[in-house]
Design a protein around this motif. Structure first.
Motif, PDB file in Angstrom:
ATOM      1  N   ARG A  57      41.437  -1.096  42.607  1.00 38.32           N
ATOM      2  CA  ARG A  57      41.650  -0.507  43.924  1.00 38.32           C
ATOM      3  C   ARG A  57      40.717  -1.131  44.952  1.00 38.32           C
ATOM      4  O   ARG A  57      39.653  -1.651  44.595  1.00 38.32           O
ATOM      5  N   LYS A  62      41.159   1.046  56.522  1.00 35.24           N
ATOM      6  CA  LYS A  62      40.460   2.279  56.160  1.00 35.24           C
ATOM      7  C   LYS A  62      40.644   3.389  57.185  1.00 35.24           C
ATOM      8  O   LYS A  62      40.402   3.180  58.371  1.00 35.24           O
ATOM      9  N   GLN A  77      48.898   2.689  48.494  1.00 36.68           N
ATOM     10  CA  GLN A  77      48.248   3.997  48.584  1.00 36.68           C
ATOM     11  C   GLN A  77      48.567   4.619  49.941  1.00 36.68           C
ATOM     12  O   GLN A  77      48.450   3.970  50.972  1.00 36.68           O
ATOM     13  N   ALA A  81      45.155  10.538  52.240  1.00 33.59           N
ATOM     14  CA  ALA A  81      45.298  11.982  52.447  1.00 33.59           C
ATOM     15  C   ALA A  81      45.693  12.299  53.887  1.00 33.59           C
ATOM     16  O   ALA A  81      46.522  13.170  54.146  1.00 33.59           O
ATOM     17  N   ARG A  82      45.111  11.557  54.818  1.00 31.78           N
ATOM     18  CA  ARG A  82      45.380  11.843  56.237  1.00 31.78           C
ATOM     19  C   ARG A  82      46.773  11.419  56.661  1.00 31.78           C
ATOM     20  O   ARG A  82      47.245  11.799  57.730  1.00 31.78           O
ATOM     21  N   ARG A 131      42.986  14.791  45.354  1.00 29.80           N
ATOM     22  CA  ARG A 131      41.732  14.163  45.770  1.00 29.80           C
ATOM     23  C   ARG A 131      40.779  15.144  46.435  1.00 29.80           C
ATOM     24  O   ARG A 131      39.825  14.754  47.077  1.00 29.80           O
TER      25      ARG A 131
HETATM   26  C1  PEP Z   1      40.147   6.164  49.788  1.00 28.89           C
HETATM   27  O1  PEP Z   1      40.796   6.154  48.738  1.00 28.89           O
HETATM   28  O2  PEP Z   1      39.209   5.372  50.019  1.00 28.89           O
HETATM   29  C2  PEP Z   1      40.465   7.208  50.793  1.00 28.89           C
HETATM   30  C3  PEP Z   1      40.184   7.032  52.080  1.00 28.89           C
HETATM   31  O3  PEP Z   1      41.023   8.304  50.262  1.00 28.89           O
HETATM   32  P1  PEP Z   1      41.590   9.645  50.949  1.00 28.89           P
HETATM   33  O4  PEP Z   1      42.772   9.238  51.764  1.00 28.89           O
HETATM   34  O5  PEP Z   1      41.952  10.509  49.777  1.00 28.89           O
HETATM   35  O6  PEP Z   1      40.471  10.229  51.777  1.00 28.89           O
END
Ligand code: PEP
Ligand code: MN
Length: 343
Positions: free
Chosen positions: A129, A134, A185, A188-189, A240
């Motif tokens: 990963r 970000k 991926q 979450a947001r 998560r």
């Molecule tokens: C991540 O996997 O680095 C991340 C930002 O995850 P999440 O969306 O679950 O906060």
């Protein structure tokens, strides 16, 4: 289930029954002391059309109560209890197969990415990963290397042979992400970024869908439904951590979500202990708990030098400790009847 008003007339009841039949479902009428209730029974698709014929506003109808879940393709019933097993570059996830996915939170430099990739590869993980895009709470925080990050991930993949899991935040970046991502991926947001979900669905690429910070399991499964509905069956759900009143750790890892999601859905369930914990010391114990609870995999953050990490350093496992960590997770997964998935 259609609940009629106490005052509903025989004609109104007949009209509802007629509409149910015309939608292709079978009506079942039960007359109580005061109200009549009509069940509409059919397969999932037909029930959807029962919903869409607008019985709610029909004369004599008090309310329409859906008995089936609002999601179909994601539900256990859809696959008659059979589990979905994904194959990502030869690594299986789901059913009896457990996938450990590891790597840095964020792609920071060539040295950092390749060093981490080597360590996790040697420990026998299933996938690597790393984020190039970000989602940061602050617009002033490091936002990721973007396309340069993707290029470094491609180099890590070339070098280790590990499939890549990386986040897509904006549908406009789909094309470059598809060039390197074996798994996209959804952060979450972005769990309820519906156009993004649909776009990933149309791409057909396997997706790791993270639960939103305040999302219910039904909302997570409805989000998965957006991807599945576009004809992409390759979806993994990811717990998560969610926001609760507890402040002793970053967020609360909801491990009950693991068995419950597996009751509700046929899709593989992955746990991310890193983002829930927020600090390294909790990541090991919660990983073991997740594996023992029957998770189909873990996605975890590792860094060769967490003190200098640009994002999520405090929760990153030390690269030096990673082999021991992976061996312990494998033992816990075995307790739950799983085999470790690696090449
Ligand atoms: C991540 O996997 O680095 C991340 C930002 O995850 P999440 O969306 O679950 O906060
Ligand atoms: Mn992170």
């Amino acid at each position: 289930m259609i609940v009629m008003k106490e005052t509903a007339t025989e004609e109104e009841i007949e009209a509802v029954i007629d509409k149910i039949e015309r939608a292709g479902a079978v009506p079942h009428r039960s007359r109580g002391a005061r109200v009549t209730v009509i069940g509409a029974i059919g397969d999932v698709e037909q029930d959807a059309s029962v919903e869409s014929i607008g019985l709610e506003g029909q004369p004599g109808v008090d309310r329409v109560v859906p008995i089936l879940k609002p999601y179909k393709l994601a539900s256990s019933q859809f696959r008659h209890g059979e589990r979905t097993v994904l194959d990502i570059g030869g690594r299986k996830v789901g059913g009896e197969h457990f996938a450990l996915i590891a790597g840095p939170c964020t792609v920071e430099s060539r040295e950092q990415v390749l060093a981490t990739a080597d360590v996790v590869k040697d420990a026998g993980v299933a996938m690597f990963r790393g984020g190039a895009y970000k989602p940061r709470t602050s617009p002033y925080a490091f936002q990721g290397l973007g396309q340069e990050g993707l290029r470094l991930l491609a180099e890590a993949k070339e070098r280790t042979g590990l499939p890549i899991v990386t986040e897509l935040m904006d549908a406009r970046d789909l094309e470059p992400v598809l060039e390197v991502a074996d798994v996209i991926q959804v952060g979450a947001r972005n769990m309820q970024n519906f156009p993004l979900l649909a776009e990933i669905g149309r791409s057909g690429r396997p997706a790791l869908l993270k639960r939103g910070l305040s999302a219910t399991l039904d909302e997570l499964l409805m989000a998965a439904e957006y991807i599945l509905k576009e004809g992409n069956p390759n979806v993994m759900l990811c717990e998560r951590g969610i926001k609760t009143f507890e402040t002793s750790y970053r967020v609360t890892l909801d491990l009950q979500a693991v068995p419950v999601l597996k009751e509700l859905s046929h899709l593989p369930v992955i746990v991310d202990p890193s983002h829930a914990a927020g600090r390294r010391s909790l990541v090991g114990p919660m990983s073991l708990a997740a594996a023992a609870a029957g998770a189909d995999g873990i996605i975890v953050e590792v860094h060769p030098n967490p003190d200098e990490a640009l994002c999520d350093g405090p929760q990153a496992l030390l690269a030096d400790d990673f082999a021991d960590y992976a061996a312990a997770v494998e033992r816990a997964a075995m307790l739950a009847g799983k085999v470790f998935s690696n090449a």
